[in-house]
Design a protein around this motif. Structure first.
Motif, mmCIF file in Angstrom:
data_model
loop_
_atom_site.group_PDB
_atom_site.id
_atom_site.type_symbol
_atom_site.label_atom_id
_atom_site.label_comp_id
_atom_site.label_asym_id
_atom_site.label_seq_id
_atom_site.Cartn_x
_atom_site.Cartn_y
_atom_site.Cartn_z
ATOM 1 N N ASP A 137 0.870 -1.162 0.000
ATOM 2 C CA ASP A 137 0.000 0.000 0.000
ATOM 3 C C ASP A 137 0.912 1.219 0.000
ATOM 4 O OD1 ASP A 137 -2.590 1.391 0.351
ATOM 5 O OD2 ASP A 137 -1.699 1.978 2.272
ATOM 6 N N PRO A 138 1.208 1.771 -1.191
ATOM 7 C CA PRO A 138 2.174 2.871 -1.278
ATOM 8 C C PRO A 138 1.827 4.069 -0.404
ATOM 9 C CG PRO A 138 1.704 1.976 -3.459
ATOM 10 C CD PRO A 138 0.716 1.344 -2.517
ATOM 11 N N ALA A 139 0.537 4.322 -0.222
ATOM 12 C CA ALA A 139 0.146 5.504 0.553
ATOM 13 C C ALA A 139 0.637 5.434 1.991
ATOM 14 C CB ALA A 139 -1.371 5.658 0.518
ATOM 15 N N SER A 140 0.597 4.239 2.579
ATOM 16 C CA SER A 140 1.015 4.082 3.981
ATOM 17 C C SER A 140 2.424 3.525 4.126
ATOM 18 C CB SER A 140 0.036 3.147 4.697
ATOM 19 O OG SER A 140 0.117 1.830 4.159
ATOM 20 N N GLY A 141 2.993 3.031 3.033
ATOM 21 C CA GLY A 141 4.315 2.414 3.091
ATOM 22 C C GLY A 141 4.288 0.938 3.412
ATOM 23 N N LEU A 142 3.102 0.332 3.418
ATOM 24 C CA LEU A 142 2.989 -1.090 3.756
ATOM 25 C C LEU A 142 3.602 -1.971 2.682
ATOM 26 C CD1 LEU A 142 1.718 -3.417 5.511
ATOM 27 C CD2 LEU A 142 -0.248 -3.280 3.946
ATOM 28 N N ARG A 143 4.463 -2.868 3.101
ATOM 29 C CA ARG A 143 4.957 -3.980 2.283
ATOM 30 C C ARG A 143 4.894 -5.205 3.191
ATOM 31 N NH1 ARG A 143 10.511 -3.596 0.800
ATOM 32 N NH2 ARG A 143 10.088 -5.047 -0.900
ATOM 33 N N ALA A 144 4.047 -6.150 2.867
ATOM 34 C CA ALA A 144 3.798 -7.279 3.769
ATOM 35 C C ALA A 144 3.690 -8.578 2.999
ATOM 36 C CB ALA A 144 2.514 -7.041 4.558
ATOM 37 N N ILE A 145 3.937 -9.670 3.712
ATOM 38 C CA ILE A 145 3.799 -11.017 3.167
ATOM 39 C C ILE A 145 3.092 -11.868 4.211
ATOM 40 C CG2 ILE A 145 4.989 -12.994 2.128
ATOM 41 C CD1 ILE A 145 7.518 -11.186 1.987
ATOM 42 N N ILE A 146 2.106 -12.639 3.781
ATOM 43 C CA ILE A 146 1.483 -13.634 4.650
ATOM 44 C C ILE A 146 1.715 -15.002 4.034
ATOM 45 C CG2 ILE A 146 -0.688 -14.595 5.521
ATOM 46 C CD1 ILE A 146 -1.761 -11.830 5.822
ATOM 47 N N ALA A 147 2.199 -15.926 4.835
ATOM 48 C CA ALA A 147 2.398 -17.306 4.399
ATOM 49 C C ALA A 147 1.473 -18.220 5.195
ATOM 50 C CB ALA A 147 3.848 -17.736 4.598
ATOM 51 N N ILE A 148 0.616 -18.939 4.494
ATOM 52 C CA ILE A 148 -0.257 -19.943 5.106
ATOM 53 C C ILE A 148 0.350 -21.303 4.803
ATOM 54 C CG2 ILE A 148 -2.551 -20.987 5.117
ATOM 55 C CD1 ILE A 148 -3.685 -18.268 4.313
ATOM 56 N N HIS A 149 0.882 -21.936 5.825
ATOM 57 C CA HIS A 149 1.523 -23.229 5.628
ATOM 58 C C HIS A 149 0.515 -24.353 5.548
ATOM 59 C CE1 HIS A 149 3.560 -26.970 7.057
ATOM 60 N NE2 HIS A 149 4.434 -26.574 6.156
ATOM 61 N N SER A 150 -0.433 -24.390 6.496
ATOM 62 C CA SER A 150 -1.407 -25.477 6.528
ATOM 63 C C SER A 150 -2.683 -25.038 7.225
ATOM 64 C CB SER A 150 -0.830 -26.689 7.258
ATOM 65 O OG SER A 150 -1.810 -27.685 7.459
ATOM 66 N N THR A 151 -3.811 -25.493 6.699
ATOM 67 C CA THR A 151 -5.091 -25.327 7.379
ATOM 68 C C THR A 151 -5.723 -26.693 7.628
ATOM 69 O OG1 THR A 151 -6.219 -25.017 5.242
ATOM 70 C CG2 THR A 151 -5.531 -23.027 6.425
ATOM 71 N N ALA A 152 -4.892 -27.735 7.700
ATOM 72 C CA ALA A 152 -5.404 -29.097 7.892
ATOM 73 C C ALA A 152 -6.157 -29.244 9.204
ATOM 74 C CB ALA A 152 -4.258 -30.107 7.827
ATOM 75 N N LEU A 153 -5.706 -28.538 10.250
ATOM 76 C CA LEU A 153 -6.351 -28.647 11.562
ATOM 77 C C LEU A 153 -7.283 -27.480 11.866
ATOM 78 C CD1 LEU A 153 -3.349 -29.926 13.733
ATOM 79 C CD2 LEU A 153 -5.186 -31.262 12.697
#
Length: 374
Positions: free
Chosen positions: A33-49
């Motif tokens: 989000d250039p306006a706020s400076g946000l640079r983010a990554i979300i990693a979802i490894h597993s939703t098995a449980l």
């Protein structure tokens, strides 16, 4: 905001090539989000449980590639942590790239909240390095998939409280396993414990150790963190560096800062007999677990003993009750004993034994969950 393609890398490494090493992950998404400076990554490894729950780390990574590597490793660890802790949760993690002291603000956190919300509940966020309960309150103004909010806003508050308590219980189990004392209340009395990192979790751990009669030596790159601990506990001894700490005559080494604490060089000089701390991903690279085993160290796997914080924020999802969460975190003692005993009976490193326990639950419970939900 985009969740389909990565933003242009600020360095020469290609994040997409790093993802080749993370093929076991269900989903890895990038946002900016250039306006706020946000640079983010979300990693979802597993939703098995269940939904992937994991904290948001706000950290000034040197490169985007470093951030990707970290979020992949951390999210995988959360899957195993939740599984061993007996929680109906999967594993995920997020990183926000940048210096929180310079970038963090309402606009950025709310933009990140919209990013979390766009995942539709597959990922639930909480605090981590560089983020606090007050930040979760702001993120929660844009997303319902947030835990670890302040108590004033119906949350579980600072998860470092039960993270430290769980590590302490795991340390008691490790000491009982090695030295054979039958009373956990006395097993650390007179033992010398070195704590590397006295931030949110390490500071609380120091208090538990001193109450148990241990002698405590600490180090931290933050002078402010060290000063706070010394003000609270004048008996604590301070050394200048982690290198000096690991070479000191210790009974226990407790890494409570960032990952990669156990390297071949550290193992070679380490005098402690037990390694048990709050830091995630303490084994610096594959194969270090064997070096730990060959050195005769009792290693309490990090994702086993540091699950107290996850237990605390997970409890908020069903209406937070601190005493209920604390009682569950106390069972980390029994879980640690089981891991150590299984490692001994199977003649494998403790890290391998803990992985097997997690993987067994993921297979068995995940399969049944899939049948019911399918």
């Amino acid at each position: 905001m985009s969740t389909s393609t990565p933003p242009p890398a600020a360095d020469s490494a290609d994040p997409a090539s790093i993802l080749d090493h993370g093929v076991e992950h269900e989903q890895v998404v990038f946002a900016q989000d250039p306006a706020s400076g946000l640079r983010a990554i979300i990693a979802i490894h597993s939703t098995a449980l269940g939904p992937a729950l994991g904290g948001t780390r706000f950290y000034p990574y040197a490169t985007t590639a470093d951030a990707v590597r970290d979020v992949l490793a951390l999210s995988r660890g959360m899957t195993y942590k939740a599984a061993v802790a007996g929680l109906d949760l999967g594993g995920g993690k997020a990183v926000i790239i940048g210096d929180p002291t310079a970038l963090k603000g309402e606009a950025l956190l709310r933009a990140y909240g919209r990013f979390v919300e766009s995942l539709g509940g597959r990922y639930v966020t909480a605090c981590d390095v560089g983020t606090f309960s007050e930040d979760m309150d702001l993120i929660g103004r844009e997303s319902s998939h947030v835990t670890g909010r302040t108590v004033a806003n119906g949350g579980a508050g600072d998860s470092s409280v039960l993270t430290a308590y769980g590590v302490f219980r795991g340390l008691q189990a490790s000491a009982e396993h090695l030295w054979g004392d039958t009373d956990p209340a006395d097993v650390l009395a007179g033992r010398r414990v070195g704590v590397a990192g006295v931030g949110k979790v390490g500071r609380h751990l120091v208090g538990h150790l001193l109450e148990a009669g241990a002698e405590v030596i600490v180090t931290d790159v933050s002078e402010r963190a060290v000063a706070r601990v010394r003000d609270e506990h004048p008996s604590v001894r301070v050394v200048a560096s982690t290198a000096e700490l690991v070479a000191a005559p210790l009974d226990v080494y407790a890494p409570c800062a960032l990952g990669g604490a156990l390297t071949a060089d550290v193992i070679e000089v380490l005098q402690a007999r037990i390694v048990c701390g709050a830091a995630n991903n303490q084994l610096a690279h594959p194969g270090v677990d064997k070096l730990v085993d060959e050195a005769g160290l009792v290693y309490a796997p990090d994702f086993v003993v540091n699950a107290g914080g996850l237990i605390q924020v997970a409890d908020q999802l069903v209406g937070f009750d601190f005493e209920r969460a604390r009682a569950r975190a106390a069972t980390i003692y029994e879980t640690t004993r089981t891991v150590l005993e299984r490692a001994a009976s199977d003649a494998v490193p403790t890290a391998v034994a803990a992985d097997r326990m997690a993987e067994q639950r993921i297979r068995e419970v995940g399969r049944l969950r899939g049948i019911w939900l399918g």
